[in-house]
Design an enzyme around this catalytic site. Structure first.
Site, PDB file in Angstrom:
ATOM      1  N   GLY A  13       0.831  -1.210   0.000  1.00  0.00           N
ATOM      2  CA  GLY A  13       0.000   0.000   0.000  1.00  0.00           C
ATOM      3  C   GLY A  13       0.859   1.252   0.000  1.00  0.00           C
ATOM      4  O   GLY A  13       0.503   2.281   0.584  1.00  0.00           O
ATOM      5  N   GLY A  16      -0.201   5.011  -0.765  1.00  0.00           N
ATOM      6  CA  GLY A  16      -1.164   5.689   0.103  1.00  0.00           C
ATOM      7  C   GLY A  16      -0.571   6.867   0.859  1.00  0.00           C
ATOM      8  O   GLY A  16       0.613   7.182   0.744  1.00  0.00           O
ATOM      9  N   GLN A  17      -1.414   7.493   1.654  1.00  0.00           N
ATOM     10  CA  GLN A  17      -1.033   8.709   2.390  1.00  0.00           C
ATOM     11  C   GLN A  17       0.191   8.464   3.280  1.00  0.00           C
ATOM     12  O   GLN A  17       1.133   9.242   3.291  1.00  0.00           O
ATOM     13  CB  GLN A  17      -2.224   9.173   3.242  1.00  0.00           C
ATOM     14  CG  GLN A  17      -2.002  10.515   3.924  1.00  0.00           C
ATOM     15  CD  GLN A  17      -2.923  10.717   5.129  1.00  0.00           C
ATOM     16  OE1 GLN A  17      -3.521   9.775   5.638  1.00  0.00           O
ATOM     17  NE2 GLN A  17      -3.036  11.954   5.577  1.00  0.00           N
ATOM     18  N   LEU A  18       0.181   7.357   3.994  1.00  0.00           N
ATOM     19  CA  LEU A  18       1.263   7.065   4.928  1.00  0.00           C
ATOM     20  C   LEU A  18       2.466   6.451   4.201  1.00  0.00           C
ATOM     21  O   LEU A  18       3.617   6.799   4.463  1.00  0.00           O
ATOM     22  CB  LEU A  18       0.742   6.100   6.000  1.00  0.00           C
ATOM     23  CG  LEU A  18       1.659   5.808   7.153  1.00  0.00           C
ATOM     24  CD1 LEU A  18       1.876   7.049   8.006  1.00  0.00           C
ATOM     25  CD2 LEU A  18       1.082   4.694   8.023  1.00  0.00           C
ATOM     26  N   ASP A  39       2.252  -1.863  -4.483  1.00  0.00           N
ATOM     27  CA  ASP A  39       0.874  -1.390  -4.419  1.00  0.00           C
ATOM     28  C   ASP A  39       0.109  -2.108  -5.522  1.00  0.00           C
ATOM     29  O   ASP A  39       0.691  -2.739  -6.400  1.00  0.00           O
ATOM     30  CB  ASP A  39       0.792   0.139  -4.605  1.00  0.00           C
ATOM     31  CG  ASP A  39      -0.419   0.739  -3.901  1.00  0.00           C
ATOM     32  OD1 ASP A  39      -0.244   1.502  -2.939  1.00  0.00           O
ATOM     33  OD2 ASP A  39      -1.554   0.408  -4.308  1.00  0.00           O
ATOM     34  N   ASP A  56      -1.000  -7.390  -5.230  1.00  0.00           N
ATOM     35  CA  ASP A  56      -2.308  -7.464  -4.593  1.00  0.00           C
ATOM     36  C   ASP A  56      -2.086  -8.260  -3.311  1.00  0.00           C
ATOM     37  O   ASP A  56      -1.705  -9.437  -3.363  1.00  0.00           O
ATOM     38  CB  ASP A  56      -3.281  -8.195  -5.532  1.00  0.00           C
ATOM     39  CG  ASP A  56      -4.654  -8.379  -4.893  1.00  0.00           C
ATOM     40  OD1 ASP A  56      -4.780  -8.189  -3.665  1.00  0.00           O
ATOM     41  OD2 ASP A  56      -5.584  -8.732  -5.631  1.00  0.00           O
ATOM     42  N   TYR A 146     -14.585  -1.506   9.067  1.00  0.00           N
ATOM     43  CA  TYR A 146     -13.151  -1.179   9.167  1.00  0.00           C
ATOM     44  C   TYR A 146     -12.667  -1.420  10.606  1.00  0.00           C
ATOM     45  O   TYR A 146     -11.639  -2.057  10.840  1.00  0.00           O
ATOM     46  CB  TYR A 146     -12.973   0.285   8.763  1.00  0.00           C
ATOM     47  CG  TYR A 146     -11.597   0.867   8.938  1.00  0.00           C
ATOM     48  CD1 TYR A 146     -10.534   0.481   8.139  1.00  0.00           C
ATOM     49  CD2 TYR A 146     -11.364   1.866   9.888  1.00  0.00           C
ATOM     50  CE1 TYR A 146      -9.282   1.054   8.287  1.00  0.00           C
ATOM     51  CE2 TYR A 146     -10.120   2.446  10.044  1.00  0.00           C
ATOM     52  CZ  TYR A 146      -9.076   2.031   9.239  1.00  0.00           C
ATOM     53  OH  TYR A 146      -7.852   2.611   9.392  1.00  0.00           O
ATOM     54  N   LYS A 150      -9.949  -4.022  12.059  1.00  0.00           N
ATOM     55  CA  LYS A 150      -8.762  -3.600  12.820  1.00  0.00           C
ATOM     56  C   LYS A 150      -8.719  -4.306  14.183  1.00  0.00           C
ATOM     57  O   LYS A 150      -7.648  -4.712  14.643  1.00  0.00           O
ATOM     58  CB  LYS A 150      -8.759  -2.076  13.007  1.00  0.00           C
ATOM     59  CG  LYS A 150      -8.463  -1.292  11.733  1.00  0.00           C
ATOM     60  CD  LYS A 150      -7.063  -1.581  11.210  1.00  0.00           C
ATOM     61  CE  LYS A 150      -6.711  -0.775   9.978  1.00  0.00           C
ATOM     62  NZ  LYS A 150      -5.461  -1.216   9.326  1.00  0.00           N
ATOM     63  N   ILE A 176      -4.664  11.185  10.345  1.00  0.00           N
ATOM     64  CA  ILE A 176      -3.318  11.691  10.051  1.00  0.00           C
ATOM     65  C   ILE A 176      -3.384  12.814   9.018  1.00  0.00           C
ATOM     66  O   ILE A 176      -4.033  12.680   7.986  1.00  0.00           O
ATOM     67  CB  ILE A 176      -2.397  10.545   9.579  1.00  0.00           C
ATOM     68  CG1 ILE A 176      -2.233   9.545  10.730  1.00  0.00           C
ATOM     69  CG2 ILE A 176      -1.035  11.081   9.164  1.00  0.00           C
ATOM     70  CD1 ILE A 176      -1.447   8.325  10.376  1.00  0.00           C
TER      71      ILE A 176
HETATM   72  N1  SER Z   1      -8.126   7.906   9.453  1.00  0.00           N
HETATM   73  C1  SER Z   1      -8.838   6.674   9.491  1.00  0.00           C
HETATM   74  C2  SER Z   1     -10.187   6.802   8.881  1.00  0.00           C
HETATM   75  O1  SER Z   1     -10.746   7.881   8.977  1.00  0.00           O
HETATM   76  C3  SER Z   1      -8.961   6.199  10.893  1.00  0.00           C
HETATM   77  O2  SER Z   1      -8.046   5.204  11.125  1.00  0.00           O
HETATM   78  O3  SER Z   1     -10.686   5.865   8.376  1.00  0.00           O
END
Ligand code: SER
Length: 327
Positions: A13, A16-18, A39, A56, A146, A150, A176
């Site tokens: 990934g 992505g942002q992170l 990715d 994938d 989600y 987690k 974040i």
């Molecule tokens: N930033 C994430 C979200 O909004 C939370 O872990 O899904």
């Protein structure tokens, strides 16, 4: 600083942002040649400094091939579907989030990888958890798929550590905020979008209520926390599910009022949608004293300091894009 070039790191990934920011931070530590980014689609930048492989995460055999090909010793498994997007297609989100993690944990077990990093989230908490300063060990009855993935993922990480000794480490990230890339499909995304609207003189429509407080963190703190956790001595990592961390807690109204010190003309309106309900089910703030005690976690950024730095960086970016004729 002497680079540690004995590790080979694979990031999933990575677009992505992170991922895009973590790759740079890891390269500074381990050397660019030792970072393999993966990715599901090719990275947006045409010039790539890192070796890229399409992956994938649900394809176990493909993951095994890459681990063998590059003699991977650590995986940062970031590929996931975030909270808001996950509600559109719960079964697909569950499959990607769970199968992806289980594949990574299995590979770590079979190949005896040194370490694995996997992000969890404040989404593991739900309406029955304490709202303010939610403790590390608290009620976890998430209502988003989600959050369920987690929470289950945290338990799987703990299982792989206890049963097989896989050194998997995890953080419960709050929202974040960074300037280099946009998040996608999260409930906390508004707090990034609003900066871009301000810089581009566009009106901002917030999808959360103005007083919706959520735990948040500036990207440099998120990167710092990740590296610090992964650097910590194994015996200091007592929590093998995932650590609570936060940088700050604020509402859209508080963020906008801080932004208006720089962009007084920003026009903000509120049109809460389904994401408001998700946000309401999450904590307003997080107690991260266990992380502080066990591996010296300490954030650097307050909301004031973050907003200032965001605008410094976004203005630099804007000037560069104008120079290149993109804007
Ligand atoms: N930033 C994430 C979200 O909004 C939370 O872990 O899904």
């Amino acid at each position: 600083m002497q680079k540690n070039t004995t590790q080979k790191i694979l990031i999933t990934g990575a677009n992505g942002q992170l991922g895009s920011e973590l790759a740079d931070a890891l390269a500074a530590k381990f050397g660019t040649d030792n970072i393999i980014i993966t990715d599901i689609s090719i990275p947006p930048n045409s010039v790539q400094k890192f070796k890229f492989e399409k992956l994938d995460v649900m394809d176990f055999d493909a993951l095994v091939r890459l681990v063998k090909k590059y003699h991977i010793s650590q995986i940062y498994h970031l590929a996931a579907i975030l909270s808001a997007k996950g509600e559109n297609n719960p079964k697909t989100a569950w499959k990607i989030n769970m199968d992806g993690l289980l594949n990574v944990l299995e590979v770590a077990r079979i190949f005896g990888l040194d370490k694995v990093f996997w992000p969890s989230s404040i989404a593991v908490f739900g309406p029955s958890s304490p709202k303010n300063l939610t403790p590390q060990h608290s009620i976890t009855e998430p209502e988003t798929n989600y959050g369920i993935s987690k929470h289950a993922g945290e338990l799987w990480c703990n299982y792989y550590f206890q049963k097989y000794g896989v050194d998997v480490r995890s953080l419960r990230y709050p929202g974040i905020i960074g300037y280099k890339s946009m998040p996608g499909g999260g409930t906390t995304d508004y707090a990034v979008e609003v900066f871009h609207k301000a810089v581009n003189n566009e009106p901002f429509i917030c999808f959360l209520e103005k007083d919706m407080h959520l735990p948040m963190m500036f990207m440099p703190d998120a990167i710092k926390a990740t590296l610090q956790l992964m650097d910590a001595k194994k015996e200091n990592i007592k929590v093998r599910t995932s650590y609570n961390i936060q940088g700050m807690s604020f509402s859209p109204e508080a963020l906008i009022s801080e932004i208006k010190k720089y962009y007084p003309e920003l026009l903000a309106t509120y049109q809460p949608d389904f994401r408001q309900k998700i946000a309401e089910s999450w904590p307003a703030s997080i107690d991260d004293k266990v992380a502080k005690k066990e591996w010296n976690w300490k954030p650097d950024f307050t909301i004031k300091k973050m907003v200032k730095e965001m605008f410094v960086q976004l203005e630099i970016q804007k000037k560069e894009l104008m120079k290149e004729g993109v804007l």
